[in-house]
Design a protein around this motif. Structure first.
Motif, mmCIF file in Angstrom:
data_model
loop_
_atom_site.group_PDB
_atom_site.id
_atom_site.type_symbol
_atom_site.label_atom_id
_atom_site.label_comp_id
_atom_site.label_asym_id
_atom_site.label_seq_id
_atom_site.Cartn_x
_atom_site.Cartn_y
_atom_site.Cartn_z
ATOM 1 N N ILE A 10 16.068 -62.975 -3.422
ATOM 2 C CA ILE A 10 15.835 -62.751 -1.993
ATOM 3 C C ILE A 10 17.065 -62.127 -1.347
ATOM 4 C CG2 ILE A 10 15.333 -63.851 0.215
ATOM 5 C CD1 ILE A 10 13.756 -65.963 -1.276
ATOM 6 N N VAL A 11 18.256 -62.584 -1.759
ATOM 7 C CA VAL A 11 19.501 -62.000 -1.247
ATOM 8 C C VAL A 11 19.573 -60.525 -1.608
ATOM 9 C CG1 VAL A 11 22.016 -62.031 -1.411
ATOM 10 C CG2 VAL A 11 20.753 -64.185 -1.278
ATOM 11 N N LEU A 17 17.055 -53.956 1.783
ATOM 12 C CA LEU A 17 16.410 -53.638 3.059
ATOM 13 C C LEU A 17 17.416 -53.267 4.136
ATOM 14 C CD1 LEU A 17 13.657 -56.425 3.231
ATOM 15 C CD2 LEU A 17 13.309 -53.990 2.817
ATOM 16 N N ALA A 18 18.683 -53.639 3.919
ATOM 17 C CA ALA A 18 19.724 -53.363 4.908
ATOM 18 C C ALA A 18 20.381 -52.000 4.709
ATOM 19 C CB ALA A 18 20.794 -54.455 4.859
ATOM 20 N N SER A 19 19.902 -51.211 3.739
ATOM 21 C CA SER A 19 20.471 -49.879 3.523
ATOM 22 C C SER A 19 20.077 -48.975 4.696
ATOM 23 C CB SER A 19 19.953 -49.280 2.216
ATOM 24 O OG SER A 19 18.569 -48.980 2.304
ATOM 25 N N PRO A 20 20.924 -48.015 5.072
ATOM 26 C CA PRO A 20 20.624 -47.149 6.226
ATOM 27 C C PRO A 20 19.271 -46.452 6.123
ATOM 28 C CG PRO A 20 22.902 -46.861 5.559
ATOM 29 C CD PRO A 20 22.264 -47.734 4.516
ATOM 30 N N THR A 21 18.941 -45.938 4.936
ATOM 31 C CA THR A 21 17.667 -45.225 4.776
ATOM 32 C C THR A 21 16.482 -46.147 5.042
ATOM 33 O OG1 THR A 21 18.661 -43.781 3.112
ATOM 34 C CG2 THR A 21 16.257 -43.865 3.184
ATOM 35 N N ILE A 183 26.587 -61.979 4.054
ATOM 36 C CA ILE A 183 25.170 -61.667 3.827
ATOM 37 C C ILE A 183 24.320 -62.011 5.053
ATOM 38 C CG2 ILE A 183 25.259 -61.895 1.324
ATOM 39 C CD1 ILE A 183 24.165 -64.710 1.590
ATOM 40 N N GLY A 184 24.978 -62.219 6.188
ATOM 41 C CA GLY A 184 24.248 -62.411 7.433
ATOM 42 C C GLY A 184 23.839 -63.821 7.749
ATOM 43 N N ALA A 185 24.216 -64.790 6.913
ATOM 44 C CA ALA A 185 23.863 -66.192 7.172
ATOM 45 C C ALA A 185 24.920 -66.821 8.064
ATOM 46 C CB ALA A 185 23.732 -66.966 5.864
ATOM 47 N N THR A 186 24.980 -66.345 9.304
ATOM 48 C CA THR A 186 25.997 -66.804 10.247
ATOM 49 C C THR A 186 25.585 -68.125 10.904
ATOM 50 O OG1 THR A 186 24.964 -65.443 11.950
ATOM 51 C CG2 THR A 186 26.787 -64.463 10.722
ATOM 52 N N ALA A 272 22.215 -47.676 12.169
ATOM 53 C CA ALA A 272 22.032 -47.795 10.720
ATOM 54 C C ALA A 272 23.267 -47.335 9.957
ATOM 55 C CB ALA A 272 20.809 -46.995 10.279
ATOM 56 N N TYR A 273 23.910 -46.265 10.431
ATOM 57 C CA TYR A 273 25.044 -45.711 9.694
ATOM 58 C C TYR A 273 26.394 -46.217 10.179
ATOM 59 C CZ TYR A 273 22.121 -42.493 7.087
ATOM 60 O OH TYR A 273 21.187 -41.954 6.226
#
Length: 388
Positions: A10-11, A17-21, A183-186, A272-273
């Motif tokens: 999942i990570v 999914l967090a890639s700019p494209t 990884i965004g788990a703030t 995104a970029y």
């Protein structure tokens, strides 16, 4: 979810999914679907907004049930157990805070974050116009959204402090394990609720996915509100009148909706970029807008046109001063993004702010001069549709 449950797959999926494209592709796809609904059926557009908010409220209620359902001791024990896998602990983080319980300067510095509740309050005023009963419309567009938003913010903050303790809540943002931050788990309410319920995968999946609908609701309410601004400015001939065209087939302002959606795409690419912080300080534009609303209120009252002159002047002064202060904070305090960590100006953010201020200042005189050559006095709109 991946970090809390220990699922590396999942990570990895979240990382992809967090890639700019992917961000740009998915964002444009969501934008296109929502805009299509708004164009094809305005009524269903508002229903879609209500549905998004309804689903999001389910996730919010599930989160609240965890924060309030667990005793403080049980919630802290769950967090402590989870943090032990990252060589940290509840007590280690809690002991890092040595500041005061209340600090007025610190509270003042946090005021800019209130601005992110303002679109909901402000747009409630716009959408309340759909209510035919004038008195009910006025209440739903002014006091009710401010009161409800304030109570929700206060209530959830209280539940968070109650469950985790004040010291931990204050220290966690700066002492949280870097492996989780990366990884965004703030440390926030949703993360803590997910940690507490990590033994119930179905619950945390439903809670997190439902909560994510707040983002879709934010997109939809922004498209609907911005398209109204575009339509209004076009109808008043400040923008090209073509933008105010309403489809005879769909009964929707198609062009203004498309302008609102298409105008968002460049900013999706910017975020995104780079990252959201690179355009964070552009929020100053909204604060400056409200400051001028306050100034206009004072002028309006001084000219003797307000029914409650004294109240209008006082509220205008308070509004102008408050939002001028927020504008200053967004523009000149480094942690809001106008300046980079090394002290140099963030020209992406400042450039956008300057561009829109200059464009806004030029719109009316250009429109007035353009239409004057065609024998149309644009200033008459203020007589045809006076502020009162």
């Amino acid at each position: 979810i991946g970090a809390v449950t220990g699922s590396q797959s999942i990570v990895a999926l979240a990382s992809n999914l967090a890639s700019p494209t992917t961000i740009i592709t998915l964002s444009v796809l969501v934008l296109a679907i929502i805009t299509a609904v708004d164009v094809l059926s305005p009524k269903n557009g508002f229903r879609l907004l209500a549905a998004f908010v309804g689903v999001a409220l389910v996730g919010t209620a599930m989160m609240a049930a965890v924060l309030l359902g667990f005793t403080p001791a049980a919630l802290r024990s769950s967090v402590d157990s989870f943090l032990s896998t990252y060589n940290s602990s509840y007590s280690a983080i809690s002991s890092q805070y040595h500041g005061p319980y209340v600090s007025l300067p610190a509270l003042i510095l946090l005021l800019p974050f209130i601005s992110f509740s303002l679109p909901w309050i402000n747009n409630a005023a716009a959408f309340s116009g759909e209510i035919k009963n004038l008195r009910r419309s006025a209440w739903m567009g002014t006091f009710m959204p401010a009161l409800i938003s304030g109570l929700l913010l206060a209530g959830f903050s209280g539940a968070y402090y109650r469950g985790l303790g004040f010291n931990f809540s204050m220290a966690a943002p700066g002492s949280w394990p870097s492996a989780l931050n990366s990884i965004g788990a703030t440390p926030n309410m949703l993360t803590i609720a997910t940690i507490a319920m990590r033994g119930s995968p179905v619950y945390i999946w439903v809670m997190n996915l439902a909560f994510a609908f707040w983002y879709l609701a934010a997109v939809q309410q922004t498209i609907l509100s911005i398209s109204r601004y575009v339509f209004g400015l076009s109808f008043d001939r400040v923008l090209p009148t073509r933008l105010a065209d309403v489809s005879e087939r769909f009964h929707s302002p198609v062009i203004s909706l498309l302008v609102a959606a298409l105008g968002s795409i460049p900013f999706i690419a910017v975020v995104a970029y780079t990252n959201f912080a690179s355009v964070f300080s552009t929020t100053a534009l909204g604060m400056l807008f409200f400051a001028f609303v306050g100034i206009n209120g004072v002028v309006y009252a001084l000219r003797g046109r307000a029914q409650m002159k004294g109240v209008t002047i006082v509220s205008g002064v308070v509004t102008a001063v408050f939002f001028s202060a927020l504008t200053y904070m967004f523009l000149f305090m480094p942690y809001y993004g106008s300046y980079l960590p090394n002290g140099s100006p963030n020209w992406l953010s400042l450039g956008l702010i300057i561009f829109f201020i200059v464009m806004g200042a030029l719109l009316y005189p250009i429109s007035k001069a353009y239409h004057a050559r065609r024998g149309i006095d644009v200033s008459l709109i203020f007589r045809e549709l006076p502020p009162e």
